[in-house]
Write a protein that holds these residues in place. Structure first.
Motif, short mmCIF file in Angstrom:
data_model
loop_
_atom_site.label_atom_id
_atom_site.label_comp_id
_atom_site.label_asym_id
_atom_site.label_seq_id
_atom_site.Cartn_x
_atom_site.Cartn_y
_atom_site.Cartn_z
N GLU A 28 0.77 -1.25 -0.01
CA GLU A 28 -0.08 0.03 -0.01
C GLU A 28 0.85 1.22 0.05
OE1 GLU A 28 -1.42 0.82 4.55
OE2 GLU A 28 -1.66 -0.98 3.99
N PRO A 68 0.26 5.74 0.33
CA PRO A 68 -0.79 6.70 0.54
C PRO A 68 -1.40 7.33 -0.87
CG PRO A 68 1.15 7.23 1.70
CD PRO A 68 1.36 6.19 1.17
N THR A 90 -5.79 5.49 0.28
CA THR A 90 -4.82 4.67 0.22
C THR A 90 -5.04 3.82 -1.01
OG1 THR A 90 -4.56 4.24 2.57
CG2 THR A 90 -3.46 2.45 1.18
#
Length: 113
Positions: free
Chosen positions: A41, A43, A54
């Motif tokens: 992941e 941001p 995300t």
């Protein structure tokens, strides 16, 4: 929302084994066809010093001993994930030297939370 729940929910409709890490199989117990996925992941959007959104990058590997079965499942996985809101960003057709008797199709997706 939990990304693993989202992915597992889609893959559970395939009626084949799937794993969120590469499993170790006992000798002669590796399924003829299965899926392994991984993700990371980053941001996607900040607001007020906080992460607002995300971006999840998901790689789904379809692995099997029969190239036709692998290719058919590859297309099915791609279709199901796209229908579930994942964005297809590409893929690779591989024969992995670590698993020379198996075919692998790696599909990459993005998902935004």
């Amino acid at each position: 929302m939990k990304i693993y729940d989202e992915i597992d929910g889609v893959l559970s409709g395939l009626n084949i084994p799937f794993f969120d890490t590469m499993p170790s199989f006992a000798e002669d117990e590796e399924p003829e066809l299965y899926v392994v996925y991984s993700l990371y992941e980053t941001p996607d959007l900040y607001g007020g010093g906080n992460i607002v959104s995300t971006k999840y990058s998901v790689t789904v590997n379809v692995i099997g001993g029969n190239v036709r079965d692998v290719d058919e499942m590859h297309e099915k996985v791609k279709r199901l994930l796209i229908e579930s809101g994942f964005v297809y960003v590409g893929g690779r057709h591989l024969i992995d030297p670590d698993f020379p008797t198996m075919y692998r199709r790696a599909l990459d997706f993005n998902f935004y939370d």
